[in-house]
Design an enzyme around this catalytic site. Structure first.
Site, PDB file in Angstrom:
ATOM      1  N   LYS A  14      16.505 -32.114 -27.635  1.00 38.60           N
ATOM      2  CA  LYS A  14      16.089 -32.199 -26.341  1.00 38.60           C
ATOM      3  C   LYS A  14      16.444 -33.673 -25.527  1.00 38.60           C
ATOM      4  O   LYS A  14      17.070 -33.354 -24.438  1.00 38.60           O
ATOM      5  CB  LYS A  14      14.824 -32.323 -26.173  1.00 38.60           C
ATOM      6  CG  LYS A  14      14.051 -30.908 -26.592  1.00 38.60           C
ATOM      7  CD  LYS A  14      12.381 -30.938 -26.226  1.00 38.60           C
ATOM      8  CE  LYS A  14      11.657 -31.908 -27.107  1.00 38.60           C
ATOM      9  NZ  LYS A  14      11.790 -31.998 -28.449  1.00 38.60           N
ATOM     10  N   ARG A  89       3.266 -29.990 -23.253  1.00 37.73           N
ATOM     11  CA  ARG A  89       3.045 -29.324 -24.828  1.00 37.73           C
ATOM     12  C   ARG A  89       1.587 -28.524 -24.901  1.00 37.73           C
ATOM     13  O   ARG A  89       1.593 -28.148 -26.131  1.00 37.73           O
ATOM     14  CB  ARG A  89       2.759 -30.797 -25.445  1.00 37.73           C
ATOM     15  CG  ARG A  89       4.133 -31.482 -25.723  1.00 37.73           C
ATOM     16  CD  ARG A  89       4.138 -32.547 -26.537  1.00 37.73           C
ATOM     17  NE  ARG A  89       5.192 -33.269 -26.867  1.00 37.73           N
ATOM     18  CZ  ARG A  89       5.496 -34.306 -27.663  1.00 37.73           C
ATOM     19  NH1 ARG A  89       4.851 -34.419 -28.513  1.00 37.73           N
ATOM     20  NH2 ARG A  89       6.874 -34.756 -27.718  1.00 37.73           N
ATOM     21  N   ARG A 128      17.586 -39.380 -38.215  1.00 35.62           N
ATOM     22  CA  ARG A 128      17.223 -40.236 -37.125  1.00 35.62           C
ATOM     23  C   ARG A 128      16.368 -41.501 -37.489  1.00 35.62           C
ATOM     24  O   ARG A 128      16.504 -42.800 -36.968  1.00 35.62           O
ATOM     25  CB  ARG A 128      16.573 -39.368 -36.009  1.00 35.62           C
ATOM     26  CG  ARG A 128      16.059 -40.214 -34.737  1.00 35.62           C
ATOM     27  CD  ARG A 128      15.905 -39.487 -33.461  1.00 35.62           C
ATOM     28  NE  ARG A 128      14.479 -38.916 -33.745  1.00 35.62           N
ATOM     29  CZ  ARG A 128      13.710 -37.929 -32.801  1.00 35.62           C
ATOM     30  NH1 ARG A 128      14.605 -37.598 -31.944  1.00 35.62           N
ATOM     31  NH2 ARG A 128      12.626 -37.827 -32.910  1.00 35.62           N
ATOM     32  N   ARG A 134      11.932 -45.701 -35.390  1.00 33.54           N
ATOM     33  CA  ARG A 134      10.749 -44.757 -35.030  1.00 33.54           C
ATOM     34  C   ARG A 134      10.011 -44.489 -36.330  1.00 33.54           C
ATOM     35  O   ARG A 134      10.334 -43.759 -37.053  1.00 33.54           O
ATOM     36  CB  ARG A 134      10.916 -43.446 -34.379  1.00 33.54           C
ATOM     37  CG  ARG A 134      11.784 -43.764 -32.915  1.00 33.54           C
ATOM     38  CD  ARG A 134      12.132 -42.386 -32.344  1.00 33.54           C
ATOM     39  NE  ARG A 134      11.019 -41.530 -32.285  1.00 33.54           N
ATOM     40  CZ  ARG A 134      11.050 -40.192 -31.672  1.00 33.54           C
ATOM     41  NH1 ARG A 134      12.243 -40.023 -30.945  1.00 33.54           N
ATOM     42  NH2 ARG A 134      10.041 -39.561 -31.876  1.00 33.54           N
ATOM     43  N   ARG A 146       4.589 -32.938 -37.775  1.00 33.68           N
ATOM     44  CA  ARG A 146       4.906 -32.910 -36.315  1.00 33.68           C
ATOM     45  C   ARG A 146       5.398 -31.652 -36.257  1.00 33.68           C
ATOM     46  O   ARG A 146       5.071 -31.092 -35.064  1.00 33.68           O
ATOM     47  CB  ARG A 146       5.890 -34.015 -35.937  1.00 33.68           C
ATOM     48  CG  ARG A 146       5.218 -35.552 -36.008  1.00 33.68           C
ATOM     49  CD  ARG A 146       6.443 -36.427 -35.908  1.00 33.68           C
ATOM     50  NE  ARG A 146       7.292 -36.123 -34.533  1.00 33.68           N
ATOM     51  CZ  ARG A 146       8.511 -36.675 -34.531  1.00 33.68           C
ATOM     52  NH1 ARG A 146       9.260 -37.283 -35.539  1.00 33.68           N
ATOM     53  NH2 ARG A 146       9.105 -36.679 -33.322  1.00 33.68           N
TER      54      ARG A 146
END
Length: 193
Positions: A14, A89, A128, A134, A146
């Site tokens: 995204k 969401r 990532r 993160r 998640r």
């Protein structure tokens, strides 16, 4: 005003595609993830609370997210449109967004849903996590939580917008350019009528 929801699980691309779509169509990019990370980096009360929730792989409460979105809409009254990334969401957030947009005389034009296999998502997120810093991308357990949370709660958003015939599923595996072409084709089809 043309408004787009770019929809998909964590790691579906995204963020990458949003940047390209915003540039091409002159949209305002609203990423709840970016808004929240900004709060976290500034160590605001909201940011610290959100970090604790996000580190568990859970979603930040609707009232916080909807408030951030309402402020962003108010701050951009002359926008060509908005690209919503990571929002809504939940069905409650979807209804709240539709109400906010209706008050401004506009609506969601299309929901573009990126589809990516769970195996690919886990691989992307862990990679990532190696470079992004993160904390929610560093553990396979948290990553899988998640993804499970997304499927449990967020996928109902597609069902909500399907009742209005606004959802288009897009294959989210392939090159960045291939996926971008598919997204643009769907947007261009809707802008032409």
């Amino acid at each position: 005003m043309f408004n787009i929801i770019l929809f998909g699980p964590p790691g579906s691309g995204k963020g990458t595609q949003s940047a390209r779509l915003v540039e091409k169509y002159g949209l305002i990019h609203l990423s709840t993830g970016d808004l929240l990370r900004s709060e976290i980096s500034r160590q605001t009360k909201l940011g610290l609370e959100a970090k604790t929730i996000m580190d568990r792989g859970e979603l930040v409460p609707d009232v916080v997210v909807v408030g951030m979105i309402a402020s962003a809409l108010e701050a951009n009254p002359g926008a060509n449109g908005f690209l919503f990334d990571g929002f809504p969401r939940t069905v409650a957030q979807s209804e709240a967004l539709d109400t906010l947009l209706q008050e401004k005389g506009t609506s969601i034009g299309v929901v573009l849903a990126l589809e990516v296999s769970e195996q690919e998502l886990v691989k992307r997120l862990l990679n990532r996590g190696l470079t992004s810093g993160r904390s929610d991308d560093n553990s396979e357990e948290v990553v899988r939580a998640r993804i499970a949370e997304y499927h449990k709660k967020t996928s109902v958003v597609a069902g909500y917008y399907q009742q209005f015939n606004k959802v288009v599923n897009i294959q989210g595996e392939g090159t960045v350019e291939e996926i971008f072409f598919l997204l643009c084709s769907e947007i261009d089809n809707r802008l032409s009528y």
